[in-house]
Design a protein around this motif. Structure first.
Motif, PDB file in Angstrom:
ATOM      1  N   ALA A 109     -50.434  48.444  29.052  1.00 49.08           N
ATOM      2  CA  ALA A 109     -49.802  49.277  28.027  1.00 49.08           C
ATOM      3  C   ALA A 109     -49.889  48.608  26.662  1.00 49.08           C
ATOM      4  O   ALA A 109     -50.117  49.279  25.641  1.00 49.08           O
ATOM      5  CB  ALA A 109     -48.341  49.537  28.393  1.00 49.08           C
ATOM      6  N   PHE A 110     -49.734  47.293  26.618  1.00 46.53           N
ATOM      7  CA  PHE A 110     -49.897  46.564  25.365  1.00 46.53           C
ATOM      8  C   PHE A 110     -51.289  46.805  24.788  1.00 46.53           C
ATOM      9  O   PHE A 110     -51.441  47.121  23.604  1.00 46.53           O
ATOM     10  CB  PHE A 110     -49.676  45.063  25.601  1.00 46.53           C
ATOM     11  N   ASP A 111     -52.312  46.639  25.625  1.00 51.06           N
ATOM     12  CA  ASP A 111     -53.686  46.835  25.149  1.00 51.06           C
ATOM     13  C   ASP A 111     -53.947  48.281  24.759  1.00 51.06           C
ATOM     14  O   ASP A 111     -54.776  48.562  23.883  1.00 51.06           O
ATOM     15  CB  ASP A 111     -54.680  46.407  26.232  1.00 51.06           C
ATOM     16  N   GLY A 112     -53.248  49.214  25.403  1.00 48.93           N
ATOM     17  CA  GLY A 112     -53.471  50.626  25.110  1.00 48.93           C
ATOM     18  C   GLY A 112     -52.802  51.128  23.852  1.00 48.93           C
ATOM     19  O   GLY A 112     -53.125  52.204  23.357  1.00 48.93           O
ATOM     20  N   ARG A 157     -43.824  53.004  26.966  1.00 44.73           N
ATOM     21  CA  ARG A 157     -43.583  53.857  28.127  1.00 44.73           C
ATOM     22  C   ARG A 157     -44.619  54.963  28.216  1.00 44.73           C
ATOM     23  O   ARG A 157     -45.111  55.298  29.298  1.00 44.73           O
ATOM     24  CB  ARG A 157     -42.172  54.430  28.045  1.00 44.73           C
ATOM     25  N   SER A 158     -45.004  55.511  27.073  1.00 44.40           N
ATOM     26  CA  SER A 158     -46.011  56.573  27.073  1.00 44.40           C
ATOM     27  C   SER A 158     -47.359  56.072  27.543  1.00 44.40           C
ATOM     28  O   SER A 158     -48.108  56.802  28.197  1.00 44.40           O
ATOM     29  CB  SER A 158     -46.127  57.200  25.671  1.00 44.40           C
ATOM     30  N   ARG A 159     -47.670  54.808  27.217  1.00 46.45           N
ATOM     31  CA  ARG A 159     -48.946  54.246  27.679  1.00 46.45           C
ATOM     32  C   ARG A 159     -48.919  54.007  29.190  1.00 46.45           C
ATOM     33  O   ARG A 159     -49.913  54.225  29.876  1.00 46.45           O
ATOM     34  CB  ARG A 159     -49.246  52.925  26.970  1.00 46.45           C
ATOM     35  N   ILE A 160     -47.778  53.559  29.709  1.00 45.74           N
ATOM     36  CA  ILE A 160     -47.660  53.345  31.158  1.00 45.74           C
ATOM     37  C   ILE A 160     -47.758  54.667  31.893  1.00 45.74           C
ATOM     38  O   ILE A 160     -48.413  54.770  32.947  1.00 45.74           O
ATOM     39  CB  ILE A 160     -46.354  52.612  31.492  1.00 45.74           C
ATOM     40  N   ASP A 161     -47.154  55.725  31.344  1.00 42.64           N
ATOM     41  CA  ASP A 161     -47.173  57.040  31.982  1.00 42.64           C
ATOM     42  C   ASP A 161     -48.593  57.603  32.050  1.00 42.64           C
ATOM     43  O   ASP A 161     -48.914  58.417  32.922  1.00 42.64           O
ATOM     44  CB  ASP A 161     -46.272  58.021  31.221  1.00 42.64           C
ATOM     45  N   GLN A 162     -49.449  57.179  31.108  1.00 42.54           N
ATOM     46  CA  GLN A 162     -50.815  57.695  31.071  1.00 42.54           C
ATOM     47  C   GLN A 162     -51.731  56.996  32.070  1.00 42.54           C
ATOM     48  O   GLN A 162     -52.825  57.460  32.358  1.00 42.54           O
ATOM     49  CB  GLN A 162     -51.406  57.536  29.669  1.00 42.54           C
ATOM     50  N   GLU A 163     -51.315  55.832  32.563  1.00 43.55           N
ATOM     51  CA  GLU A 163     -52.180  55.076  33.479  1.00 43.55           C
ATOM     52  C   GLU A 163     -52.262  55.762  34.845  1.00 43.55           C
ATOM     53  O   GLU A 163     -51.310  56.354  35.306  1.00 43.55           O
ATOM     54  CB  GLU A 163     -51.621  53.649  33.648  1.00 43.55           C
ATOM     55  N   PHE A 206     -55.596  38.665  32.123  1.00 37.81           N
ATOM     56  CA  PHE A 206     -54.535  38.758  33.126  1.00 37.81           C
ATOM     57  C   PHE A 206     -54.301  40.214  33.514  1.00 37.81           C
ATOM     58  O   PHE A 206     -54.031  40.525  34.683  1.00 37.81           O
ATOM     59  CB  PHE A 206     -53.240  38.125  32.597  1.00 37.81           C
ATOM     60  N   SER A 207     -54.400  41.118  32.563  1.00 36.80           N
ATOM     61  CA  SER A 207     -54.152  42.533  32.839  1.00 36.80           C
ATOM     62  C   SER A 207     -55.146  43.123  33.828  1.00 36.80           C
ATOM     63  O   SER A 207     -54.865  44.155  34.451  1.00 36.80           O
ATOM     64  CB  SER A 207     -54.183  43.335  31.541  1.00 36.80           C
TER      65      SER A 207
END
Length: 360
Positions: A284-287, A354-360, A138-139
């Motif tokens: 972000a979950f996967d990261g 949040r840190s994973r989302i910021d890295q995308e 899904f991601s």
């Protein structure tokens, strides 16, 4: 969007949802299938006031076939092999589960004695294939593909809600062997229950007793947005946050900014805005730990016939993984008493996501 309804060889309904209006869905199911099983038997537990479905036929359902698409029943059919989807390609497909927990194919039900009432497990269980690509998730879906999945969810929510005997419609996805999946192909399920589920009863009871200024769910959302500490992503229509009293190591709730009872009530703009935010949260979950994150993704929708004014559509996403090589098992306290203990502080979980989302 093009919607095409057809039937499988044993009479189960299958619905194609296509981006293109010229999609050809004339392929037929060539398999010699066994007759459909009878509906489950519902037994009432007087100690918890809950209905429990007894569905012995589910013991024979397909369980983790070979990891490739060669044995997958959710991949498209081919000249050499017929699957649950007769077409040789598809966008999104919904079909009746071959091994349902609830259905309208009734059998014979008997008094079992004791204080337990017995009745047929009326309802319906459906499978939603998000993509024909066996190796996807899904991601990885495009915004347009997520929109199509949402159209399918909304369509099925509206139609199943109008079905006699159905009291609640639940759209969800299980992902990962740790969660207990039986098929690896990217897919979810829809349960049309003949009762209002215990979790929904609990939440709506709290909403009815709430003495705050507004709707309980709306006030929770407003408070989380105001605090900001646990918000991990938002846009003009949706907010994703880790709840202050999260039960699971990594748990995210995704709320629309407007109170609606179910998926069918979302506007086109709200459906469009959901896609990029949700896939970012899944990525972000996967990261977090550099690999596939097992999760359950669950849409909380209003019951069909009661308390719809109290309900507030939202999605609950959670994982049982608490560290790279550690899972949270529901042992004595959680399983026996329903008393949760979380190993990860919600604020820390929010910071990590949040840190994973910021890295995308």
């Amino acid at each position: 969007m093009k919607r095409t309804v057809t039937q499988l060889a044993d009479g189960r309904e299958l619905i194609y949802f296509d981006q293109r209006d010229d999609a050809d869905r004339s392929a037929i199911d060539r398999r010699p299938l066994e007759p459909r099983p009878v509906a489950s038997e519902l037994r009432y537990d007087p100690l918890t006031e809950e209905w429990i479905a007894m569905a012995g036929h589910r013991q024979t359902r397909t369980f983790l076939p070979a990891g490739t698409s060669a044995e997958c029943p959710l991949c498209p059919s081919s000249d050499a092999r017929s699957t649950e989807i007769p077409a040789y390609d598809y966008d999104v497909v919904v079909f009746e589960n071959r091994f349902p927990s609830f259905s309208t194919n009734f059998g014979t039900y008997h008094d079992v004695g004791g204080l337990s009432d017995v009745r047929p497990g009326v309802g319906r269980c459906e499978v939603v294939c998000f993509t024909s690509d066996h190796s996807s998730s899904f991601s990885k879906l495009s915004d347009a593909q997520v929109r199509l999945v949402m159209e399918a969810w909304a369509d099925r929510t509206a139609e199943l809600s109008a079905t006699e005997g159905v009291e609640q419609v639940f759209c969800f996805e299980n992902r990962g062997e740790e969660i207990g999946i039986t098929l690896a192909h990217p897919h979810g399920q829809i349960y049309a229950y003949p009762y209002v589920t215990p979790r929904t009863k609990l939440q709506l009871g709290a909403a009815a007793r709430y003495q705050g200024p507004g709707n309980l769910f709306a006030d929770v959302l407003a408070a989380e947005r105001a605090a900001g500490t646990r918000v991990i992503a938002d846009n003009e229509a949706w907010t994703a946050f880790v709840p202050a009293a999260a039960r699971w190591p990594f748990e995210v709730h995704v709320y629309p900014h407007r109170q609606v009872p179910d998926l069918a009530a979302l506007t086109e703009e709200e459906r469009a805005a959901f896609a990029p935010l949700y896939t970012a949260v899944l990525q972000a979950f996967d990261g977090l730990f550099g690999g596939v994150m097992p999760y359950i993704s669950a849409w909380h929708q209003a019951p069909v016939r009661r308390d719809r004014e109290l309900a507030y559509l939202h999605l609950e996403l959670f994982s049982i993984r608490r560290a790279p090589n550690k899972l949270k098992y529901l042992a004595g306290s959680e399983s026996a008493m329903g008393a949760f203990v979380n190993d990860v502080m919600p604020e820390e979980a929010a910071r990590m996501l949040r840190s994973r989302i910021d890295q995308e």
